[in-house]
Structures are given as C-alpha cells and as structure tokens.
Motif scaffolding. Structure first.
Motif, PDB file in Angstrom:
ATOM      1  N   GLN A 226       0.814  -1.218   0.000  1.00 54.15           N
ATOM      2  CA  GLN A 226       0.000   0.000   0.000  1.00 54.15           C
ATOM      3  C   GLN A 226       0.851   1.274   0.000  1.00 54.15           C
ATOM      4  O   GLN A 226       0.435   2.313   0.499  1.00 54.15           O
ATOM      5  CB  GLN A 226      -0.955   0.016   1.197  1.00 54.15           C
ATOM      6  N   GLY A 227       2.051   1.181  -0.589  1.00 51.00           N
ATOM      7  CA  GLY A 227       2.914   2.358  -0.703  1.00 51.00           C
ATOM      8  C   GLY A 227       4.033   2.426   0.311  1.00 51.00           C
ATOM      9  O   GLY A 227       4.921   3.279   0.207  1.00 51.00           O
ATOM     10  N   LEU A 228       4.036   1.525   1.306  1.00 51.87           N
ATOM     11  CA  LEU A 228       5.111   1.533   2.298  1.00 51.87           C
ATOM     12  C   LEU A 228       6.459   1.222   1.661  1.00 51.87           C
ATOM     13  O   LEU A 228       7.497   1.744   2.106  1.00 51.87           O
ATOM     14  CB  LEU A 228       4.821   0.528   3.410  1.00 51.87           C
ATOM     15  N   ILE A 243      -3.439   7.124   3.336  1.00 48.79           N
ATOM     16  CA  ILE A 243      -3.778   7.089   4.757  1.00 48.79           C
ATOM     17  C   ILE A 243      -4.693   8.253   5.110  1.00 48.79           C
ATOM     18  O   ILE A 243      -5.685   8.093   5.831  1.00 48.79           O
ATOM     19  CB  ILE A 243      -2.501   7.143   5.621  1.00 48.79           C
ATOM     20  N   ARG A 244      -4.367   9.427   4.585  1.00 43.89           N
ATOM     21  CA  ARG A 244      -5.143  10.630   4.918  1.00 43.89           C
ATOM     22  C   ARG A 244      -6.450  10.717   4.120  1.00 43.89           C
ATOM     23  O   ARG A 244      -7.462  11.184   4.647  1.00 43.89           O
ATOM     24  CB  ARG A 244      -4.297  11.872   4.632  1.00 43.89           C
ATOM     25  N   THR A 245      -6.432  10.276   2.858  1.00 44.25           N
ATOM     26  CA  THR A 245      -7.600  10.479   1.993  1.00 44.25           C
ATOM     27  C   THR A 245      -8.563   9.294   1.989  1.00 44.25           C
ATOM     28  O   THR A 245      -9.718   9.435   1.604  1.00 44.25           O
ATOM     29  CB  THR A 245      -7.167  10.755   0.536  1.00 44.25           C
ATOM     30  N   ASP A 246      -8.095   8.121   2.425  1.00 41.36           N
ATOM     31  CA  ASP A 246      -8.958   6.940   2.408  1.00 41.36           C
ATOM     32  C   ASP A 246      -8.942   6.265   3.776  1.00 41.36           C
ATOM     33  O   ASP A 246      -9.909   6.290   4.512  1.00 41.36           O
ATOM     34  CB  ASP A 246      -8.509   5.983   1.298  1.00 41.36           C
ATOM     35  N   GLY A 247      -7.818   5.645   4.101  1.00 40.37           N
ATOM     36  CA  GLY A 247      -7.667   5.075   5.433  1.00 40.37           C
ATOM     37  C   GLY A 247      -8.300   3.724   5.648  1.00 40.37           C
ATOM     38  O   GLY A 247      -8.253   3.177   6.754  1.00 40.37           O
ATOM     39  N   ARG A 248      -8.907   3.132   4.596  1.00 40.43           N
ATOM     40  CA  ARG A 248      -9.556   1.832   4.777  1.00 40.43           C
ATOM     41  C   ARG A 248      -8.556   0.688   4.852  1.00 40.43           C
ATOM     42  O   ARG A 248      -8.780  -0.302   5.541  1.00 40.43           O
ATOM     43  CB  ARG A 248     -10.532   1.563   3.630  1.00 40.43           C
ATOM     44  N   PHE A 249      -7.442   0.817   4.128  1.00 35.19           N
ATOM     45  CA  PHE A 249      -6.551  -0.334   3.970  1.00 35.19           C
ATOM     46  C   PHE A 249      -5.160  -0.120   4.562  1.00 35.19           C
ATOM     47  O   PHE A 249      -4.517  -1.064   4.979  1.00 35.19           O
ATOM     48  CB  PHE A 249      -6.431  -0.684   2.477  1.00 35.19           C
ATOM     49  N   LEU A 250      -4.695   1.122   4.593  1.00 31.84           N
ATOM     50  CA  LEU A 250      -3.404   1.418   5.209  1.00 31.84           C
ATOM     51  C   LEU A 250      -3.649   2.376   6.365  1.00 31.84           C
ATOM     52  O   LEU A 250      -4.174   3.474   6.179  1.00 31.84           O
ATOM     53  CB  LEU A 250      -2.443   2.044   4.194  1.00 31.84           C
ATOM     54  N   THR A 292       3.675 -15.773 -11.034  1.00 34.72           N
ATOM     55  CA  THR A 292       3.350 -15.541 -12.437  1.00 34.72           C
ATOM     56  C   THR A 292       3.348 -14.063 -12.781  1.00 34.72           C
ATOM     57  O   THR A 292       3.916 -13.634 -13.801  1.00 34.72           O
ATOM     58  CB  THR A 292       1.955 -16.109 -12.767  1.00 34.72           C
ATOM     59  N   SER A 293       2.700 -13.246 -11.948  1.00 31.41           N
ATOM     60  CA  SER A 293       2.538 -11.832 -12.257  1.00 31.41           C
ATOM     61  C   SER A 293       2.380 -11.034 -10.969  1.00 31.41           C
ATOM     62  O   SER A 293       1.906 -11.552  -9.956  1.00 31.41           O
ATOM     63  CB  SER A 293       1.312 -11.624 -13.157  1.00 31.41           C
ATOM     64  N   VAL A 294       2.770  -9.788 -11.040  1.00 33.30           N
ATOM     65  CA  VAL A 294       2.643  -8.862  -9.921  1.00 33.30           C
ATOM     66  C   VAL A 294       1.581  -7.835 -10.267  1.00 33.30           C
ATOM     67  O   VAL A 294       1.676  -7.162 -11.298  1.00 33.30           O
ATOM     68  CB  VAL A 294       3.979  -8.143  -9.638  1.00 33.30           C
ATOM     69  N   LEU A 295       0.572  -7.726  -9.419  1.00 35.60           N
ATOM     70  CA  LEU A 295      -0.495  -6.746  -9.644  1.00 35.60           C
ATOM     71  C   LEU A 295      -0.105  -5.409  -9.044  1.00 35.60           C
ATOM     72  O   LEU A 295       0.135  -5.311  -7.839  1.00 35.60           O
ATOM     73  CB  LEU A 295      -1.787  -7.213  -8.976  1.00 35.60           C
ATOM     74  N   ILE A 296      -0.029  -4.395  -9.886  1.00 32.84           N
ATOM     75  CA  ILE A 296       0.254  -3.060  -9.373  1.00 32.84           C
ATOM     76  C   ILE A 296      -1.019  -2.217  -9.406  1.00 32.84           C
ATOM     77  O   ILE A 296      -1.914  -2.442 -10.208  1.00 32.84           O
ATOM     78  CB  ILE A 296       1.354  -2.358 -10.186  1.00 32.84           C
ATOM     79  N   GLY A 297      -1.085  -1.258  -8.515  1.00 35.54           N
ATOM     80  CA  GLY A 297      -2.100  -0.230  -8.575  1.00 35.54           C
ATOM     81  C   GLY A 297      -1.414   1.076  -8.904  1.00 35.54           C
ATOM     82  O   GLY A 297      -0.199   1.203  -8.744  1.00 35.54           O
ATOM     83  N   ALA A 298      -2.159   2.043  -9.375  1.00 42.14           N
ATOM     84  CA  ALA A 298      -1.555   3.323  -9.734  1.00 42.14           C
ATOM     85  C   ALA A 298      -2.589   4.426  -9.625  1.00 42.14           C
ATOM     86  O   ALA A 298      -3.793   4.190  -9.720  1.00 42.14           O
ATOM     87  CB  ALA A 298      -0.986   3.273 -11.144  1.00 42.14           C
ATOM     88  N   SER A 299      -2.098   5.639  -9.422  1.00 38.37           N
ATOM     89  CA  SER A 299      -2.971   6.809  -9.424  1.00 38.37           C
ATOM     90  C   SER A 299      -2.648   7.738 -10.589  1.00 38.37           C
ATOM     91  O   SER A 299      -3.372   8.699 -10.836  1.00 38.37           O
ATOM     92  CB  SER A 299      -2.837   7.584  -8.103  1.00 38.37           C
ATOM     93  N   ARG A 300      -1.551   7.431 -11.304  1.00 39.42           N
ATOM     94  CA  ARG A 300      -1.188   8.234 -12.476  1.00 39.42           C
ATOM     95  C   ARG A 300      -0.304   7.387 -13.392  1.00 39.42           C
ATOM     96  O   ARG A 300       0.366   6.446 -12.948  1.00 39.42           O
ATOM     97  CB  ARG A 300      -0.478   9.517 -12.067  1.00 39.42           C
TER      98      ARG A 300
END
Length: 329
Positions: A226-228, A243-250, A292-300
């Motif tokens: 989660q960005g750590l 953490i500041r804008t969502d806070g559900r997961f981190l 097999t594969s690494v799932l990434i998330g992105a905001s841009r």
C-alpha cells in the motif's frame, strides 16, 4: 480513437500461468483503487492506455471495486468502448465475486446463485460477452466447497469465462478446491494472494512452494504494501496520501519507525542495484520464477512506467538476497 503502440510487447516479459496455455505479463494492472466514483475518468483512461502501450495486457477487476461497488467495472467498460476494446483479443480481463455486493441473502460469499448472478452483472457493466479469468474472491466457510467449484466449472462451460481462479485461499484450501477442479476437468489456473517484502504469508503457509510444484499460477496483490515499499512515507505521512484520503486499507500506525528504518535500508540497496525501491520490491517478488505476475495499482500513468522498469532486472545475487532477509528480520 485510441491507437495502441506498435512496440508495446518489446519490453514486457510474459510468464506461463501454471500448467495452462495462458501467458500473463510480469506486471498486471489492478483496478482496486482509483477507478471508482472518486477518480478522474481521463486519468483512468490514460493509465489503461499507458499500461497496454507498454505490454501490460492483463487488467484485474472485481465486482466490488469502487467506490461505489461496481464503479470500477463500469469505468473500465467505458474505457473499452472509447477505444481499448478494439484490442479485446490482446487483453486478459479478470473479475471476481465473493464480497458483499447487494442486499439480502444472495449477494455475498460463494453460492452458485451469487457467483452466476454476479458475473452476469459484471459482464453487463463492462460490456463484455466473457471474461478471461473469473475468481472466487474469498473462501466461504458455510457454502459447500463442491458447490462453489461446480458453479465456477459451469460458468466456464457456459462460455462466460475462459479460466477460473481463486483469491485469498491458503494452501490447504487451495489443495481442496484444486482436487475438485481436477475431477471436473475445470481450467483452474491461478490463486491471487497478498505478497510483498513485508507480508510473506504465502511462504509461511506453504502455498508458494505448493503452487510451483503443482502447476498453479500465483498473482500477487499489494506488492508495495500500500505504498510503504516506496519513498512515499520516508519523511512522514503526506496529506494527499492514501492514509489521509482513504484510510480503509493502510492505517497510520503502519508507518512506524521500525518499518521506515527497514524501508530506508532497502532503498539504499535498491539504489546500489540501479533501481527505485518500488522497482526492487516488485522484482524481488519475481526473483525465483514461482510467481506468475505482480499486480500493481496506480494513481497516475508515470507510476505505471516506473513500475514496469523493474522487468529489466529481476535477478538477485545470493548476497543481495541475504541482505534483504537480514533487513527484514
């Protein structure tokens, strides 16, 4: 109209998914975050185009991805209509069902009623006739496992999915459902689990070794914790951070001095390798060929380009492996 890059496959690496004929890119794009009603559609579209232009052929969704649930699939459906869908035969699109989606007793867990209805809804939201991989998102402690397995098998036989997968199943649960799939001849090819330098449960419960030995693919989510495992939190918690804008997961308590100290040392090693910390953290997951594969998330889009750069160096010397294990101990 969107036109894909003609050189999109040159830099990406593709790995066989278990014992199947399907190849997945080493890096896949997950639409868990930033593709819901709280995101900017133009940015979503740019991220998907950037991913595909650079060889990411696999786009991973779930019925409940949002906010609100279903929004990520709806937005991805719009992206397909606006141009990406012209390349449908070059795409691997996956979705899942297993978490709460609609009121009443039929909108959750792993019954045949829920799994079939949810996929029909997902296909409608995305404007698709089929998905490439349909996952059961989490084990259901109350529905007979055979019912869940038979539902997934029937979905493949109906033509609404090409392959089936599971998510968040541990080793024992994976073995149990794999035996059912084998009896039915179901094309079960993959398990999706959380895995990173900071979360190594699939090593501890034996799933990683089992999957490698028995022809089951593994795709990992939260590879950067989660960005750590980036430079994002090295100097405190930014106001625009998740953490500041969502806070559900981190949560804020995850950014503790012990963790940040480890991250700084990992960053120094990454620099010695000529990689960003994020690139090294992703490469580490693929270090021995079992994933097999690494799932990434992105905001841009720029984050996607940075992450893809890790494909150039996924090998680690024994000295580097020991350094990493010592840092994480």
């Amino acid at each position: 109209m969107y036109t894909a890059s003609e050189t999109r496959y040159e830099e990406m690496r593709y790995n066989r998914c278990g014992n199947s004929g399907l190849l997945l890119p080493a890096v896949s794009l997950g639409l868990w975050h930033n593709f819901g009603t709280n995101g900017n559609f133009d940015t979503m579209q740019a991220m998907c185009h950037t991913a595909f232009d650079n060889g990411i052929t696999h786009f991973d969704l779930a019925n409940n991805y949002g906010p609100v649930p279903g929004a990520a699939e709806e937005n991805f459906g719009r992206i397909l209509v606006k141009g990406l869908g012209a390349y449908r035969d070059e795409l691997v699109i996956s979705t899942k069902a297993g978490y709460d989606m609609w009121p009443g007793p039929y909108g959750n867990w792993g019954s045949k009623k829920y799994l079939v209805a949810s996929l029909d809804q997902s296909l409608k939201r995305m404007g698709l006739d089929y998905v490439d991989i349909y996952y059961h998102h989490r084990p259901d402690p109350d529905t007979p496992l055979e019912e869940t397995a038979r539902a997934l098998d029937g979905i493949v036989r109906s033509g609404k999915a090409l392959y089936v997968g599971i998510s968040n199943y541990n080793k024992e649960q994976t073995i149990a459902i794999a035996e059912l799939f084998k009896e039915m001849g179901t094309p079960f090819i993959i398990n999706q689990r959380k895995y990173s330098m900071l979360v190594r449960d699939i090593e501890k419960d034996g799933l990683k070794d089992y999957a490698a030995a028995h022809g089951v693919g593994i795709i990992t989510f939260c590879p950067l914790a989660q960005g750590l495992l980036t430079d994002r939190y090295l100097h405190g918690i930014p106001e625009d951070s998740r953490i500041r804008t969502d806070g559900r997961f981190l949560k804020e308590n995850a950014v503790c001095e012990d963790t940040i100290s480890k991250v700084r040392r990992l960053g120094e090693l990454a620099a010695e390798r000529g990689q960003t910390l994020a690139q090294m953290a992703l490469a580490w997951i693929l270090r021995d060929g079992d994933i097999t594969s690494v799932l990434i998330g992105a905001s841009r889009p720029s984050q996607i380009l940075d992450n893809i750069g890790m494909v150039q160096n996924t090998s680690f010397s024994e000295e580097e492996r020991k350094k990493i294990d010592d840092i994480l101990a």
